[in-house]
Structures are given as structure tokens and as C-alpha cells.
Design a protein around this motif. Structure first.
Motif, PDB file in Angstrom:
ATOM      1  N   ALA A 196       0.848  -1.204   0.000  1.00  0.00           N
ATOM      2  CA  ALA A 196       0.000   0.000   0.000  1.00  0.00           C
ATOM      3  C   ALA A 196       0.876   1.244   0.000  1.00  0.00           C
ATOM      4  O   ALA A 196       1.418   1.643   1.017  1.00  0.00           O
ATOM      5  CB  ALA A 196      -0.932  -0.023   1.210  1.00  0.00           C
ATOM      6  N   ILE A 222      -4.823 -12.427   2.913  1.00  0.00           N
ATOM      7  CA  ILE A 222      -4.076 -11.412   2.166  1.00  0.00           C
ATOM      8  C   ILE A 222      -3.157 -10.641   3.109  1.00  0.00           C
ATOM      9  O   ILE A 222      -3.523 -10.366   4.249  1.00  0.00           O
ATOM     10  CB  ILE A 222      -5.082 -10.440   1.495  1.00  0.00           C
ATOM     11  N   ARG A 223      -1.987 -10.289   2.604  1.00  0.00           N
ATOM     12  CA  ARG A 223      -1.097  -9.409   3.363  1.00  0.00           C
ATOM     13  C   ARG A 223      -1.138  -8.019   2.732  1.00  0.00           C
ATOM     14  O   ARG A 223      -0.819  -7.867   1.551  1.00  0.00           O
ATOM     15  CB  ARG A 223       0.328  -9.955   3.342  1.00  0.00           C
ATOM     16  N   MET A 224      -1.534  -7.021   3.527  1.00  0.00           N
ATOM     17  CA  MET A 224      -1.588  -5.637   3.054  1.00  0.00           C
ATOM     18  C   MET A 224      -0.625  -4.844   3.916  1.00  0.00           C
ATOM     19  O   MET A 224      -0.679  -4.929   5.143  1.00  0.00           O
ATOM     20  CB  MET A 224      -3.009  -5.112   3.216  1.00  0.00           C
ATOM     21  N   GLU A 225       0.278  -4.106   3.293  1.00  0.00           N
ATOM     22  CA  GLU A 225       1.305  -3.435   4.094  1.00  0.00           C
ATOM     23  C   GLU A 225       1.592  -2.040   3.554  1.00  0.00           C
ATOM     24  O   GLU A 225       1.906  -1.863   2.380  1.00  0.00           O
ATOM     25  CB  GLU A 225       2.579  -4.287   4.096  1.00  0.00           C
TER      26      GLU A 225
ATOM     27  N   ILE B 222       1.606   0.216   8.270  1.00  0.00           N
ATOM     28  CA  ILE B 222       1.101  -0.919   9.039  1.00  0.00           C
ATOM     29  C   ILE B 222       1.061  -2.163   8.162  1.00  0.00           C
ATOM     30  O   ILE B 222       0.746  -2.089   6.979  1.00  0.00           O
ATOM     31  CB  ILE B 222      -0.324  -0.592   9.557  1.00  0.00           C
ATOM     32  N   MET B 224      -0.998  -5.538   7.708  1.00  0.00           N
ATOM     33  CA  MET B 224      -2.227  -6.243   8.099  1.00  0.00           C
ATOM     34  C   MET B 224      -2.274  -7.530   7.308  1.00  0.00           C
ATOM     35  O   MET B 224      -2.129  -7.505   6.085  1.00  0.00           O
ATOM     36  CB  MET B 224      -3.433  -5.359   7.766  1.00  0.00           C
TER      37      MET B 224
END
Lengths: 288, 288
Positions: A196, A222-225, B222, B224
Motif C-alpha cells: 500500500a 491477504i497481506r496488506m502493508e 502498518i 495487516m
């Protein structure tokens, strides 16, 4: 541009600003409620700081002589920042594998255009979205994306993404947030990654749009970073090793949108949020 | 419980179900639009499958004899699943450091109660939220959380979190989603982590609530990440090595909410979504 003070007889240098970088992150530095106070936060009446290129006019420092070109924040010239942002976000957080499906929003922008090219060099299938026919043409013809679409002409983004990614998206390089993110979440594959980088559609809203499909982060694991370029400064040598041969062989191209004159700076910055710019927005204060 | 077929003269075993596990993930397996089709998806009129404990009634297989206890999905008994979920989510995705600030929602539930205890054993400061005074008391007095609060009595969750975490949250163990997640995003620290185990507040909504503060994922960089227990099955030996000494020394406790009789199964499952259960919901079909 960082401000340098010059006193005659000291070791200071006097700089003339030539190029200034206009970046979406500047909008967030104007927020009072952004969360983490930053030494870089802008307050009304303060001078906007950012990355840029300047020329040395006078120098009391033996390391710098008149006519030298230097770059802002004392570390980075403006071109490098989108490069390391795209590199770190895509390779470090996206952890791409050859053949994976990649979707990039704001794909013709400062970071997006590089992410698309990096993904193609890595053997991925890459689709980009942008906000005009001109930009979409550029994605395919200039940057080598497999396909591109104008999100303003797609009333049902979920259906559009299903059409381009019948098997789902492995990596979504997030630059816009809001409705696009909501549609993407419905189309991610299991163990997909979302680096992100930005949510430019939200920065100017008093009340941000609600993202309703977040539970898919769990369904699809899902990995959102989130990240910014500073998270990857330690990778700079690795980045150069990767990018320089490709630049020399002209396998990577870069499109800039040049605004001329400090008086046009505010409009150039504001224009980022309606997508007025085509490619990376740069402000030329002076050519020399 | 997985279905086993028994044919006399074959090597099959005939099982009697004793204990069945009621878990929030079951709700998502009932969704037609969940995204990824799963071999475990439930359809109307099909038998609900899940983890459980059964007794061997008859056996044509030399590995099993009458009276043996076996556990469901052929690998896991129901107690293990919240354990490995809490362990993997907290340690692998949360990457906790001693002294960090941890917030756990649905903190008295099947997974939350273990996350809180693991975090305390690791030297973290841990606050939990739950939906009744009874549950909040349990957090402090039974599981050793530093503090707990009843989210139903907190009209401004953002202010509540600021009070408990004046320096911000390093790890949010996400079990509920929606308004809680939105308030947490405003209170995360830079480079915070959000292991996303569940969003139970959203599973029963026709239109999920919009999460509006997602841009903080970028502002605070962050991470997530969604997951389920299957992502951590390879860690099972490491998990046992960690957890067994603590169980023997009675440093870890576990609270279950037992419903009796298969006819009470649907109500026990539905009750999860209004927080009727106190601790892990188990259904006893038969005691022996």
C-alpha cells in the motif's frame, strides 16, 4: 526544497532551486489529524519542503563549488524517490513470482509506471488502471503493460477486474484506495499481497469512503502493508544494481510532467489529486 | 465432524461423535459470494463439517480399536485449533517484542484468551475488549490481561483506545472488524502489525460496515495480514514445545462454553455472532 542558510565567511553554501518534486504525500503532511506527528509536517505560512535539485551559487565549503548541482533533503534527488518506492514496494512487500498476476492503480503515475515495468521485467502479467485514454495508451505502448483500462469508463470495477483477471490477482500495488480497493479485494487470490503505497482518492475527502470488503483479507489470507520510500533507503545499492543496467539498455523509460515556474507550483500540486498530471509531476523553478 | 463410512469386512471404522467445535469460520463457509470456492463450503441440506472428537465403535482397521478416541478432519482435535491459530497469528504475523503494546478484540473468545496469555508470557502490555462485565472480569482475573473493557459501554472507541494506549498500539490482534478496526487504525504506531484472524461483527451483515481509516495503513506503514489455522500447521511441533510446559505449570488456562446435545448445535453456532458464548464454544453430542 530544504532551506540552506548562507553566511559569508562561514562554510555554508548558497543554493538556487532548479527542480522541485510534487508528490501526493505532501497532501498528508498538511493534515492536522494524520496521526503521527512528523518533523516534516506542513503548517500554514510555512514553506513547503520536499525533494528537489539545486545549483550552488556561492560556497564556503571546500566540498562544494559554484555551479555544482545538489539534491534536496541532502540525500535524494527527485527521480530516485519514485524509483526506490516502486522497487521496495513491489519486490520487498509484493514478493512477486514469475507468471503472477499484478494489478497497478494510478499506473501511469510517478510510481505506477515503474512498478509496471519492473513487473514485466520479472515475468509477471500486468494490468494498469488510469484516468484518461492518453494515459491508458501510454501504459500499453510506452511502459509495456499487458493491458490497461480507464477506470472512469468502467461502471462496475468488480466486473472489469474479473474480466482482466479471471484467475484473480496475486499482487495489487495500491495507489488509490476507496472503490478500487473494494473491488480489488473481491478479486484477490489466496495469499495475495497488497503493498500500500498511497490512497490518493481519499486524501482530499473530509469523510473518507468506507471500504466494505475487508473481510476478504481473512477469507483469502491477504497481506496488506503500508510503506514509504524511507523504509527502503537501506536497499539503495541493491536498487541501483537492478535498475542501472536496464536504464542503460533503455529497457526502462520514465515519463515526467513538467510545470514551469514557482508560481505554478500550487496548481501542479493540487492537480495531482484530480489526475491532471501525466506521469511524474515535476516543477521547474529555473533551468540553471 | 468429517463423515467416515463403515462397511463390515472392510478396513473402515465406525465413529460416534462426542464433541463438536463451533467456530465463526463456519459462518463464512455458508456464503455463496465468499470469493474462493472451498471443498469445505456448506450448502443447504449438507451436513456441517468441522473439528471434533469421536469414539471408535467398530473397526476393521488394525490401527484403531473399539473405544479409541479420534479427532476430526483426521488431524486436529478441537482444542488445538484455537491454540495454533493464536500461536501462529500472534508470534508469526504479530512478531511481538518484549514491552510492546498489544490490543486484542473478542479477547475472551476461543482465540483471544490465548493471544492475551501468550502476549503476557512474552512480556507485552495487553488490553482486551469483550462484550459483557463477566467477560471483562475474566480477562483480568483469569487470563492476566493488564486491563479490559466492555466495548458496548464505550461510546467513543477512539477515545477509549487513546486512554489505554497513550503511546499507541504495536500489535492489534483482529477478531471483530468494523467500528473497532476503524478506531484501532487511528491508534496504531508506526510499523504496527495487525494479524487478521476474524471480523465476526461483519459476517452476518448483508452490507458490511465501511472502514474509513484505511489510509492510516500507509501513514503508519502498518502490516495487516489475514490467516487461518491451516497456514500454521507446519509450526505444530514448535507450538507444542512452547505451549506444553506452560500448560503443565498451569501458566495457561482455557475457558470453554459447553452446549449439550446435537439439537442445541444451531443455537450454539448462531450464539457466537451475538457473543452469547463465554470462552470457546464446544458442543457435546455425547460424553462417551
Amino acid at each position: 526544497m530544504a532551506q540552506y542558510h548562507y553566511s559569508q565567511g562561514s562554510s555554508d553554501v548558497l543554493l538556487k532551486n532548479l527542480y522541485l518534486s510534487c508528490d501526493p504525500y505532501m497532501r498528508n503532511l498538511m493534515n492536522k489529524t494524520q496521526g503521527t506527528p512528523s518533523p516534516f509536517s506542513y503548517t500554514p505560512q510555512s514553506v513547503i519542503a520536499g525533494f528537489g535539485v539545486s545549483k550552488v551559487l556561492e560556497s564556503g565549503n571546500p566540498d562544494y563549488k559554484e555551479g555544482d548541482l545538489v539534491w534536496g533533503f541532502s540525500k535524494w534527488e527527485e527521480y530516485s524517490m519514485p524509483g526506490i518506492t516502486a522497487y521496495g514496494g513491489f519486490f520487498e512487500l509484493g514478493t512477486p513470482k514469475k507468471g503472477e498476476n499484478v494489478f497497478v492503480s494510478a499506473a501511469s503515475g510517478a510510481v505506477g509506471q515503474l512498478v509496471g515495468q519492473f513487473a514485466k521485467l520479472h515475468g509477471c502479467y500486468v494490468i494498469g488502471s488510469a484516468g484518461s485514454k492518453e494515459k491508458v495508451d501510454m501504459l500499453k505502448n510506452k511502459f509495456g503493460f499487458d493491458e490497461g483500462f480507464n477506470y472512469k469508463e468502467e461502471p462496475d470495477l468488480n466486473a472489469t477486474l474479473k474480466r482482466y483477471f479471471p484467475e484473480g490477482i496475486d499482487i495489487y500495488f495500491e495507489n488509490v484506495g476507496g472503490k478500487t480497493l473494494d473491488a480489488v479485494l473481491l478479486n484477490m487470490r489466496v495469499h495475495g499481497r497488497i503493498p500500500a503505497c498511497g490512497m490518493i482518492s481519499q486524501y482530499n475527502l473530509t469523510q473518507p469512503e468506507g471500504v466494505t470488503n475487508l473481510a476478504h483479507i481473512i477469507y483469502k489470507r491477504i497481506r496488506m502493508e503500508g510503506f514509504n520510500s524511507a523504509d527502503f533507503f537501506h536497499l539503495y545499492p541493491k536498487f541501483l544494481e537492478f535498475v542501472l543496467p536496464h536504464i542503460r539498455e533503455e529497457k526502462i523509460v520514465y515519463v515526467e510532467d513538467i510545470a514551469e515556474g514557482l508560481e505554478n507550483g500550487p496548481a501542479a500540486l493540487v492537480g495531482l489529486f484530480s489526475g491532471r498530471n501525466v506521469g511524474k509531476q515535476v516543477l521547474v523553478v529555473a533551468r540553471e
